[in-house]
Design a protein around this motif. Structure first.
Motif, PDB file in Angstrom:
ATOM      1  N   ILE A 145       0.849  -1.197   0.000  1.00 17.55           N
ATOM      2  CA  ILE A 145       0.000   0.000   0.000  1.00 17.55           C
ATOM      3  C   ILE A 145       0.884   1.247   0.000  1.00 17.55           C
ATOM      4  O   ILE A 145       0.618   2.219  -0.724  1.00 17.55           O
ATOM      5  N   GLY A 146       1.936   1.219   0.792  1.00 13.29           N
ATOM      6  CA  GLY A 146       2.863   2.351   0.807  1.00 13.29           C
ATOM      7  C   GLY A 146       3.482   2.587  -0.566  1.00 13.29           C
ATOM      8  O   GLY A 146       3.556   3.719  -1.058  1.00 13.29           O
ATOM      9  N   ARG A 147       3.880   1.487  -1.206  1.00 15.83           N
ATOM     10  CA  ARG A 147       4.445   1.602  -2.557  1.00 15.83           C
ATOM     11  C   ARG A 147       3.404   2.159  -3.531  1.00 15.83           C
ATOM     12  O   ARG A 147       3.716   3.043  -4.349  1.00 15.83           O
ATOM     13  N   ALA A 148       2.189   1.665  -3.447  1.00 16.79           N
ATOM     14  CA  ALA A 148       1.132   2.142  -4.346  1.00 16.79           C
ATOM     15  C   ALA A 148       0.913   3.644  -4.165  1.00 16.79           C
ATOM     16  O   ALA A 148       0.700   4.380  -5.137  1.00 16.79           O
ATOM     17  N   GLY A 149       0.970   4.097  -2.918  1.00 19.32           N
ATOM     18  CA  GLY A 149       0.823   5.534  -2.679  1.00 19.32           C
ATOM     19  C   GLY A 149       1.963   6.325  -3.297  1.00 19.32           C
ATOM     20  O   GLY A 149       1.739   7.316  -4.004  1.00 19.32           O
ATOM     21  N   ARG A 150       3.176   5.846  -3.069  1.00 14.67           N
ATOM     22  CA  ARG A 150       4.336   6.564  -3.620  1.00 14.67           C
ATOM     23  C   ARG A 150       4.307   6.588  -5.147  1.00 14.67           C
ATOM     24  O   ARG A 150       4.750   7.544  -5.765  1.00 14.67           O
ATOM     25  N   GLU A 151       3.772   5.515  -5.736  1.00 16.28           N
ATOM     26  CA  GLU A 151       3.748   5.433  -7.196  1.00 16.28           C
ATOM     27  C   GLU A 151       2.490   6.068  -7.791  1.00 16.28           C
ATOM     28  O   GLU A 151       2.285   6.010  -9.008  1.00 16.28           O
ATOM     29  N   GLY A 152       1.638   6.633  -6.944  1.00 13.07           N
ATOM     30  CA  GLY A 152       0.447   7.327  -7.437  1.00 13.07           C
ATOM     31  C   GLY A 152      -0.627   6.409  -7.998  1.00 13.07           C
ATOM     32  O   GLY A 152      -1.392   6.790  -8.880  1.00 13.07           O
ATOM     33  N   GLY A 207      -5.559   2.659   8.279  1.00 13.87           N
ATOM     34  CA  GLY A 207      -4.422   3.490   8.665  1.00 13.87           C
ATOM     35  C   GLY A 207      -3.300   3.456   7.636  1.00 13.87           C
ATOM     36  O   GLY A 207      -2.656   4.475   7.352  1.00 13.87           O
ATOM     37  N   TRP A 208      -3.078   2.279   7.058  1.00 19.71           N
ATOM     38  CA  TRP A 208      -2.046   2.165   6.016  1.00 19.71           C
ATOM     39  C   TRP A 208      -2.442   2.969   4.782  1.00 19.71           C
ATOM     40  O   TRP A 208      -1.584   3.585   4.136  1.00 19.71           O
ATOM     41  N   MET A 209      -3.737   2.918   4.439  1.00 14.89           N
ATOM     42  CA  MET A 209      -4.210   3.702   3.284  1.00 14.89           C
ATOM     43  C   MET A 209      -4.003   5.197   3.541  1.00 14.89           C
ATOM     44  O   MET A 209      -3.553   5.934   2.658  1.00 14.89           O
ATOM     45  N   ALA A 210      -4.355   5.625   4.745  1.00 15.87           N
ATOM     46  CA  ALA A 210      -4.202   7.047   5.070  1.00 15.87           C
ATOM     47  C   ALA A 210      -2.723   7.439   5.028  1.00 15.87           C
ATOM     48  O   ALA A 210      -2.362   8.483   4.467  1.00 15.87           O
ATOM     49  N   ALA A 211      -1.881   6.595   5.603  1.00 17.62           N
ATOM     50  CA  ALA A 211      -0.453   6.909   5.634  1.00 17.62           C
ATOM     51  C   ALA A 211       0.132   6.972   4.224  1.00 17.62           C
ATOM     52  O   ALA A 211       1.100   7.695   3.970  1.00 17.62           O
ATOM     53  N   ALA A 212      -0.481   6.225   3.305  1.00 17.74           N
ATOM     54  CA  ALA A 212      -0.001   6.222   1.917  1.00 17.74           C
ATOM     55  C   ALA A 212      -0.567   7.393   1.122  1.00 17.74           C
ATOM     56  O   ALA A 212      -0.280   7.532  -0.061  1.00 17.74           O
ATOM     57  N   GLY A 213      -1.387   8.218   1.773  1.00 18.91           N
ATOM     58  CA  GLY A 213      -1.876   9.425   1.114  1.00 18.91           C
ATOM     59  C   GLY A 213      -3.194   9.257   0.376  1.00 18.91           C
ATOM     60  O   GLY A 213      -3.618  10.156  -0.345  1.00 18.91           O
ATOM     61  N   TYR A 214      -3.855   8.121   0.571  1.00 19.51           N
ATOM     62  CA  TYR A 214      -5.127   7.935  -0.131  1.00 19.51           C
ATOM     63  C   TYR A 214      -6.170   8.888   0.423  1.00 19.51           C
ATOM     64  O   TYR A 214      -6.400   8.932   1.634  1.00 19.51           O
ATOM     65  N   ALA A 215      -6.783   9.647  -0.448  1.00 21.14           N
ATOM     66  CA  ALA A 215      -7.797  10.610  -0.010  1.00 21.14           C
ATOM     67  C   ALA A 215      -9.058  10.495  -0.840  1.00 21.14           C
ATOM     68  O   ALA A 215      -9.849  11.419  -0.910  1.00 21.14           O
ATOM     69  N   GLY A 216      -9.243   9.349  -1.468  1.00 23.39           N
ATOM     70  CA  GLY A 216     -10.424   9.140  -2.298  1.00 23.39           C
ATOM     71  C   GLY A 216     -11.585   8.545  -1.510  1.00 23.39           C
ATOM     72  O   GLY A 216     -11.572   8.482  -0.278  1.00 23.39           O
ATOM     73  N   ASP A 217     -12.574   8.095  -2.243  1.00 21.07           N
ATOM     74  CA  ASP A 217     -13.768   7.525  -1.624  1.00 21.07           C
ATOM     75  C   ASP A 217     -13.493   6.141  -1.047  1.00 21.07           C
ATOM     76  O   ASP A 217     -12.552   5.456  -1.450  1.00 21.07           O
ATOM     77  N   VAL A 218     -14.332   5.749  -0.111  1.00 19.14           N
ATOM     78  CA  VAL A 218     -14.237   4.437   0.518  1.00 19.14           C
ATOM     79  C   VAL A 218     -15.569   3.729   0.275  1.00 19.14           C
ATOM     80  O   VAL A 218     -16.597   4.119   0.807  1.00 19.14           O
ATOM     81  N   GLU A 219     -15.471   2.686  -0.540  1.00 17.73           N
ATOM     82  CA  GLU A 219     -16.670   1.999  -1.028  1.00 17.73           C
ATOM     83  C   GLU A 219     -16.899   0.710  -0.271  1.00 17.73           C
ATOM     84  O   GLU A 219     -15.994  -0.119  -0.203  1.00 17.73           O
ATOM     85  N   THR A 220     -18.074   0.490   0.231  1.00 15.41           N
ATOM     86  CA  THR A 220     -18.397  -0.816   0.790  1.00 15.41           C
ATOM     87  C   THR A 220     -19.080  -1.657  -0.284  1.00 15.41           C
ATOM     88  O   THR A 220     -20.051  -1.213  -0.899  1.00 15.41           O
ATOM     89  N   GLU A 221     -18.531  -2.847  -0.486  1.00 13.70           N
ATOM     90  CA  GLU A 221     -19.035  -3.736  -1.545  1.00 13.70           C
ATOM     91  C   GLU A 221     -19.236  -5.118  -0.947  1.00 13.70           C
ATOM     92  O   GLU A 221     -18.271  -5.795  -0.602  1.00 13.70           O
ATOM     93  N   ILE A 222     -20.480  -5.542  -0.819  1.00  5.59           N
ATOM     94  CA  ILE A 222     -20.779  -6.821  -0.167  1.00  5.59           C
ATOM     95  C   ILE A 222     -21.625  -7.682  -1.091  1.00  5.59           C
ATOM     96  O   ILE A 222     -22.671  -7.251  -1.568  1.00  5.59           O
ATOM     97  N   PHE A 223     -21.110  -8.887  -1.350  1.00  4.67           N
ATOM     98  CA  PHE A 223     -21.909  -9.899  -2.042  1.00  4.67           C
ATOM     99  C   PHE A 223     -22.278 -10.928  -0.984  1.00  4.67           C
ATOM    100  O   PHE A 223     -21.394 -11.655  -0.508  1.00  4.67           O
ATOM    101  N   ASN A 224     -23.549 -11.024  -0.672  1.00  5.56           N
ATOM    102  CA  ASN A 224     -23.949 -11.892   0.439  1.00  5.56           C
ATOM    103  C   ASN A 224     -25.468 -12.032   0.385  1.00  5.56           C
ATOM    104  O   ASN A 224     -26.183 -11.036   0.453  1.00  5.56           O
ATOM    105  N   GLN A 225     -25.921 -13.266   0.278  1.00 10.90           N
ATOM    106  CA  GLN A 225     -27.368 -13.488   0.118  1.00 10.90           C
ATOM    107  C   GLN A 225     -28.169 -12.888   1.271  1.00 10.90           C
ATOM    108  O   GLN A 225     -29.245 -12.328   1.071  1.00 10.90           O
TER     109      GLN A 225
END
Lengths: 319, 319
Positions: free
Chosen positions: B230-237, B274-292
């Motif tokens: 996640i940290g790498r993904a943040g650094r790499e944009g 916390g890892w997402m925040a530390a990596a600079g992610y500031a986008g939306d947070v989507e909940t996606e559930i497949f469950n009968q």
């Protein structure tokens, strides 16, 4: 490189390992082992007899079955049939956070090390355990689970401490602790080691004679780093066992029982076997299948199918 | 760093992204998105109305639902409710070895890029596909499967070529291709990208505006390298989306439907968030559930539960 039972130092061949008199067997099964779980409904004597009759060189034993005869008797039965013991399955479940449970797990694993030594298994496979405060295998989270109970990183750190606790006993008995990376399907409830690289990192502080890794195709086939990690394991002298089972779909109701015969599923056995050979692995190759349909078959029929698949999908890529 | 819709460059806040008039909403849901699949039985208008009424800032759309109204009408419906489109799900299934099937997949993915642009989704999630010659999702290997059909490494190389084929269209439309690492449970039949590191390696040849990755907790929570990746993904944009679903046991008969509400399972959402925040992610947070069981619930009730779990398990760790 340190003394190494599973890596390049074993290139001389597994026949050098044991002291048993080994009668003539088909040369092409000289590294073929039948894990006892594959013929689950056979008692120890029967499993050994079936493996020997089918020309196998070795058998992988399970502790619950060994207990039926006692470890010493088990060793005699296997030796009398001219087989080696490729592995003893299994120790582990070492991730408890509760100190009492952690101590009980250590005691049990020390007994497992002694049993391995007694039955003549140089390799003791460890299924290390999941997030222990949350559940028992296959069941959902306990209602009272807390945030701390979900701390996977802390659970993995505890595991590292428990391995360190066991290493002196393993060295004393000449038994290697074999860390099993498990399919991430089982991270929650059975094994928090999810990749071979992670297993090697956990093993790194200890001598290769004390801690190794098993490559079980079912658990690791999907890993994009698998070829690289197998190579690293070979260089580090950690390749302790090679187990086979295919990934089949749909999953069984209990996903633990979804392992198929080699060739019935999605796994590229020639490729993975070639990586093992290139990494210098010269030990036994154990087929281990948990599958209700396989278990319903006659043990001798299963042993014949396993040998046939081994000859076609594995042996040509093993050297 | 190149222009980056999902990484540090978005720190200014997602509200700056769209041109829609956004009415006042609960400040604490300013990054909360409802993936449409979570309220599967709602039509598009109803899902949008439920999300807006519950105070969400955004919605994740699915192509099959968008088709019910058409992409332009879908864009109008979402904008009129004052919501953003966080992602469009999904393109992908790009791993065919047969040239005709590969071309058809490219055509379909180009249409998906156009649809994403039309509905105002900057991020098009790709479920990249499994071992295509072997099976359809959820089914076993075809009897005529060959050794070549099991070549996972070759399948992954083909995928890299198909991504390269799509990048120009993605750049033309200002839509990012979002690679989804999927749980190794799905490597065989749905997605040969198994880790975030692998997704980043596949993305590396292309600009971060063209190819990103989604962190979906259900798929990646077990990964020992997750924090680092996640940290790498943040650094790499490359952090293009963050999706939530919990790992619950026992698995559903169709394991695809085993996603649970946040907090009902094993995943450590505070840590990963916390890892997402530390990596600079500031986008939306989507909940996606497949469950009968979740799908059987009223959409408004589900939306309320999702918002509640978001407030307790995610929001406090997001900044």
């Amino acid at each position: 490189m340190t003394a190494n039972r599973g890596g390049p130092a074993r290139v001389g061949g597994p026949a050098n390992r044991g002291g048993h008199a080994t009668p003539a067997r088909p040369a092409d099964l000289a590294r073929c082992s039948l894990n006892q779980a594959t013929v689950k409904h056979a008692r120890l004597e029967q499993a050994v007899a079936v493996a020997a009759a089918a020309g196998y060189a070795a058998i992988g034993l399970w502790r619950d079955r060994v207990r039926q005869t006692g470890a010493r008797a088990a060793a005699r039965i296997v030796a009398a049939a001219g087989l080696r013991v490729s592995t003893l399955c299994r120790g582990g479940f070492l991730t408890a956070s509760d100190p009492v449970a952690a101590r009980a797990a250590l005691d049990d694993n020390r007994r497992a090390i002694e049993e391995a030594a007694t039955v003549g298994a140089a390799e003791l496979v460890l299924v290390v355990g999941g997030l222990p405060a949350l559940s028992r295998p296959g069941q959902g989270p306990r209602p009272q689970a807390t945030a701390a109970d979900r701390d996977l990183a802390a659970t993995r750190r505890r595991l590292a401490d428990r391995i360190a606790d066991l290493v002196p006993t393993a060295l004393d008995h000449g038994v290697r602790l074999v860390l099993e990376p498990m399919h991430p399907l089982f991270t929650a409830d059975r094994g928090v080691i999810a990749t071979t690289a992670q297993a090697l990192d956990l093993a790194a502080p200890f001598p290769p004679t004390a801690v190794g890794v098993v490559i079980d195709t079912y658990h690791v086939w999907w890993d994009p780093e698998l070829e690289r990690s197998i190579g690293r394991a070979g260089r580090e002298g950690r390749l302790a066992a090679y187990q086979l089972g295919d990934w089949i779909l749909p999953l069984a109701a209990d996903p633990l029982h979804s392992r198929g015969h080699v060739g019935d599923g999605y796994i590229d056995f020639p490729a993975i076997t070639g990586w093992m050979a290139a990494a210098g692995y010269a030990g036994d190759v154990e087929t281990e299948i948990f599958n209700q349909a396989v278990w319903a078959e006659e043990a001798a029929v299963t042993a014949a199918i396993v040998a046939d698949r081994y000859r076609r999908q594995v042996l040509p890529y093993l050297d």
